[in-house]
Design a protein around this motif. Structure first.
Motif, PDB file in Angstrom:
ATOM      1  N   ILE A  58     -16.096  -3.045 -21.787  1.00  0.00           N
ATOM      2  CA  ILE A  58     -14.771  -3.659 -21.758  1.00  0.00           C
ATOM      3  C   ILE A  58     -13.781  -2.805 -22.545  1.00  0.00           C
ATOM      4  CG2 ILE A  58     -13.419  -5.636 -22.583  1.00  0.00           C
ATOM      5  CD1 ILE A  58     -15.899  -7.383 -21.864  1.00  0.00           C
ATOM      6  N   PHE A  59     -14.143  -2.395 -23.757  1.00  0.00           N
ATOM      7  CA  PHE A  59     -13.234  -1.567 -24.558  1.00  0.00           C
ATOM      8  C   PHE A  59     -12.950  -0.240 -23.867  1.00  0.00           C
ATOM      9  CE2 PHE A  59     -14.713  -4.190 -28.299  1.00  0.00           C
ATOM     10  CZ  PHE A  59     -13.487  -4.789 -28.510  1.00  0.00           C
ATOM     11  N   HIS A  60     -13.967   0.354 -23.248  1.00  0.00           N
ATOM     12  CA  HIS A  60     -13.778   1.605 -22.520  1.00  0.00           C
ATOM     13  C   HIS A  60     -12.806   1.411 -21.350  1.00  0.00           C
ATOM     14  CE1 HIS A  60     -14.687   5.502 -20.761  1.00  0.00           C
ATOM     15  NE2 HIS A  60     -14.868   4.876 -19.598  1.00  0.00           N
ATOM     16  N   ALA A  61     -12.959   0.300 -20.628  1.00  0.00           N
ATOM     17  CA  ALA A  61     -12.115   0.035 -19.466  1.00  0.00           C
ATOM     18  C   ALA A  61     -10.647  -0.113 -19.834  1.00  0.00           C
ATOM     19  CB  ALA A  61     -12.600  -1.217 -18.738  1.00  0.00           C
ATOM     20  N   VAL A  62     -10.373  -0.588 -21.031  1.00  0.00           N
ATOM     21  CA  VAL A  62      -8.974  -0.739 -21.458  1.00  0.00           C
ATOM     22  C   VAL A  62      -8.534   0.437 -22.335  1.00  0.00           C
ATOM     23  CG1 VAL A  62      -8.980  -3.242 -21.235  1.00  0.00           C
ATOM     24  CG2 VAL A  62      -9.536  -2.222 -23.450  1.00  0.00           C
ATOM     25  N   HIS A  63      -9.347   1.497 -22.306  1.00  0.00           N
ATOM     26  CA  HIS A  63      -9.033   2.743 -23.013  1.00  0.00           C
ATOM     27  C   HIS A  63      -8.853   2.534 -24.515  1.00  0.00           C
ATOM     28  CE1 HIS A  63      -8.610   4.197 -18.955  1.00  0.00           C
ATOM     29  NE2 HIS A  63      -7.660   3.307 -18.731  1.00  0.00           N
ATOM     30  N   ALA A  64      -9.631   1.616 -25.075  1.00  0.00           N
ATOM     31  CA  ALA A  64      -9.603   1.370 -26.521  1.00  0.00           C
ATOM     32  C   ALA A  64     -10.709   2.202 -27.169  1.00  0.00           C
ATOM     33  CB  ALA A  64      -9.815  -0.107 -26.817  1.00  0.00           C
ATOM     34  N   LEU A  99     -12.671  -5.439 -11.873  1.00  0.00           N
ATOM     35  CA  LEU A  99     -13.004  -5.100 -10.496  1.00  0.00           C
ATOM     36  C   LEU A  99     -13.488  -3.660 -10.391  1.00  0.00           C
ATOM     37  CD1 LEU A  99     -10.020  -6.691  -8.520  1.00  0.00           C
ATOM     38  CD2 LEU A  99     -12.225  -7.711  -9.087  1.00  0.00           C
ATOM     39  N   SER A 100     -14.335  -3.426  -9.431  1.00  0.00           N
ATOM     40  CA  SER A 100     -14.739  -2.048  -9.151  1.00  0.00           C
ATOM     41  C   SER A 100     -13.533  -1.317  -8.567  1.00  0.00           C
ATOM     42  CB  SER A 100     -15.890  -2.024  -8.147  1.00  0.00           C
ATOM     43  OG  SER A 100     -15.414  -2.414  -6.862  1.00  0.00           O
ATOM     44  N   PRO A 101     -13.525   0.010  -8.606  1.00  0.00           N
ATOM     45  CA  PRO A 101     -12.398   0.755  -8.009  1.00  0.00           C
ATOM     46  C   PRO A 101     -12.159   0.379  -6.543  1.00  0.00           C
ATOM     47  CG  PRO A 101     -13.703   2.207  -9.370  1.00  0.00           C
ATOM     48  CD  PRO A 101     -14.454   0.909  -9.289  1.00  0.00           C
ATOM     49  N   ALA A 102     -13.231   0.181  -5.772  1.00  0.00           N
ATOM     50  CA  ALA A 102     -13.072  -0.190  -4.360  1.00  0.00           C
ATOM     51  C   ALA A 102     -12.425  -1.566  -4.230  1.00  0.00           C
ATOM     52  CB  ALA A 102     -14.419  -0.160  -3.652  1.00  0.00           C
ATOM     53  N   GLU A 103     -12.873  -2.539  -5.043  1.00  0.00           N
ATOM     54  CA  GLU A 103     -12.282  -3.880  -5.001  1.00  0.00           C
ATOM     55  C   GLU A 103     -10.821  -3.840  -5.431  1.00  0.00           C
ATOM     56  OE1 GLU A 103     -15.872  -6.938  -6.133  1.00  0.00           O
ATOM     57  OE2 GLU A 103     -15.118  -5.613  -7.717  1.00  0.00           O
ATOM     58  N   ALA A 104     -10.528  -3.061  -6.463  1.00  0.00           N
ATOM     59  CA  ALA A 104      -9.159  -2.966  -6.961  1.00  0.00           C
ATOM     60  C   ALA A 104      -8.239  -2.355  -5.910  1.00  0.00           C
ATOM     61  CB  ALA A 104      -9.127  -2.148  -8.254  1.00  0.00           C
ATOM     62  N   ALA A 105      -8.744  -1.362  -5.170  1.00  0.00           N
ATOM     63  CA  ALA A 105      -7.929  -0.694  -4.149  1.00  0.00           C
ATOM     64  C   ALA A 105      -7.579  -1.639  -3.005  1.00  0.00           C
ATOM     65  CB  ALA A 105      -8.664   0.528  -3.610  1.00  0.00           C
ATOM     66  N   THR A 106      -8.482  -2.537  -2.663  1.00  0.00           N
ATOM     67  CA  THR A 106      -8.230  -3.433  -1.533  1.00  0.00           C
ATOM     68  C   THR A 106      -7.543  -4.725  -1.945  1.00  0.00           C
ATOM     69  OG1 THR A 106     -10.437  -4.413  -1.708  1.00  0.00           O
ATOM     70  CG2 THR A 106     -10.189  -2.549  -0.215  1.00  0.00           C
ATOM     71  N   ALA A 107      -7.771  -5.175  -3.173  1.00  0.00           N
ATOM     72  CA  ALA A 107      -7.234  -6.479  -3.577  1.00  0.00           C
ATOM     73  C   ALA A 107      -6.004  -6.339  -4.469  1.00  0.00           C
ATOM     74  CB  ALA A 107      -8.299  -7.291  -4.300  1.00  0.00           C
ATOM     75  N   GLY A 108      -6.108  -5.486  -5.500  1.00  0.00           N
ATOM     76  CA  GLY A 108      -4.992  -5.286  -6.409  1.00  0.00           C
ATOM     77  C   GLY A 108      -4.736  -6.447  -7.351  1.00  0.00           C
ATOM     78  N   ALA A 109      -3.699  -6.278  -8.177  1.00  0.00           N
ATOM     79  CA  ALA A 109      -3.325  -7.291  -9.162  1.00  0.00           C
ATOM     80  C   ALA A 109      -2.872  -8.559  -8.452  1.00  0.00           C
ATOM     81  CB  ALA A 109      -2.225  -6.759 -10.071  1.00  0.00           C
ATOM     82  N   GLY A 110      -3.017  -9.670  -9.117  1.00  0.00           N
ATOM     83  CA  GLY A 110      -2.617 -10.951  -8.569  1.00  0.00           C
ATOM     84  C   GLY A 110      -3.721 -11.632  -7.789  1.00  0.00           C
ATOM     85  N   ARG A 111      -4.801 -10.915  -7.556  1.00  0.00           N
ATOM     86  CA  ARG A 111      -5.943 -11.483  -6.825  1.00  0.00           C
ATOM     87  C   ARG A 111      -6.616 -12.539  -7.698  1.00  0.00           C
ATOM     88  NH1 ARG A 111     -11.741  -8.531  -5.794  1.00  0.00           N
ATOM     89  NH2 ARG A 111     -12.792 -10.439  -5.226  1.00  0.00           N
ATOM     90  N   PRO A 112      -6.930 -13.692  -7.151  1.00  0.00           N
ATOM     91  CA  PRO A 112      -7.690 -14.665  -7.943  1.00  0.00           C
ATOM     92  C   PRO A 112      -9.149 -14.210  -8.082  1.00  0.00           C
ATOM     93  CG  PRO A 112      -7.124 -15.579  -5.786  1.00  0.00           C
ATOM     94  CD  PRO A 112      -6.527 -14.212  -5.855  1.00  0.00           C
ATOM     95  N   LEU A 113      -9.692 -14.426  -9.245  1.00  0.00           N
ATOM     96  CA  LEU A 113     -11.083 -14.078  -9.511  1.00  0.00           C
ATOM     97  C   LEU A 113     -11.757 -15.287 -10.140  1.00  0.00           C
ATOM     98  CD1 LEU A 113     -13.330 -11.870  -9.696  1.00  0.00           C
ATOM     99  CD2 LEU A 113     -12.517 -11.462 -12.016  1.00  0.00           C
ATOM    100  N   GLY A 114     -12.919 -15.665  -9.617  1.00  0.00           N
ATOM    101  CA  GLY A 114     -13.679 -16.785 -10.162  1.00  0.00           C
ATOM    102  C   GLY A 114     -14.616 -16.299 -11.247  1.00  0.00           C
TER     103      GLY A 114
END
Length: 169
Positions: free
Chosen positions: A22-28, A139-154
């Protein structure tokens, strides 16, 4: 420092790696070390505290309020951990409590934790609309590319105890 009461569960074994990701993903740029409060005496951590900018208290299968409503004794590391939390609070050391972690922080500082009398044991899914940062982290890069921000996630959650009274602080 991740103060992790290892209890043999997969969650406890993986939480430090999960936090690193998580920290790596947010570049912390965060370095995490783990202290197993379940197998070591809390007093052993006191001389080390100056080496850390903050403390993370993750979840646990243990119940802060177990004795209050089940008649079971709390694990023997609970009371020393509460003492450590009071010590850290007095020194104004930043703490992050996740699930059990926030519950034990509440009791250590004068709050109250009890069984969720209104709803009992709960397991459910909550839906969250992802921000751009949430999209990057969850999200994985593939999921992020197709869904993007604003996507609901359970996201799933499971709990039985609740903080019923906050500490005055």
């Amino acid at each position: 420092l991740v103060v992790n009461p290892r209890d043999g569960s997969e969650y406890k074994a993986e939480i430090v790696q999960c936090l690193r990701e998580i920290f790596h993903a947010v570049h912390a740029n965060v370095t995490l070390e783990e202290f197993d409060v379940g197998s070591k005496r809390v007093a052993e951590i006191l001389p080390l505290l100056g080496n850390f900018d903050g403390i993370i208290l993750p979840g646990s299968a243990a119940s802060v309020a177990a004795g209050a409503y089940t008649g079971q004794d709390a694990p023997d590391w609970i009371r020393p951990l509460e003492s450590l939390i009071r010590n850290l609070h007095a020194k104004r050391k930043p703490m992050l409590g996740i699930c059990f972690g926030h519950q034990i922080m509440a009791t250590a500082l004068g709050g109250r934790v009890e069984a969720n009398a209104e709803h009992g044991l709960q397991a459910a899914e909550c839906s969250f609309d992802l921000t751009p940062l949430g999209t990057e982290v969850l999200l994985s890069p593939a999921e992020a590319a197709t869904a993007g921000a604003g996507r609901p996630l359970g996201l799933h959650y499971h709990h039985n105890d609740v903080v019923s009274r906050l500490p005055t602080c």
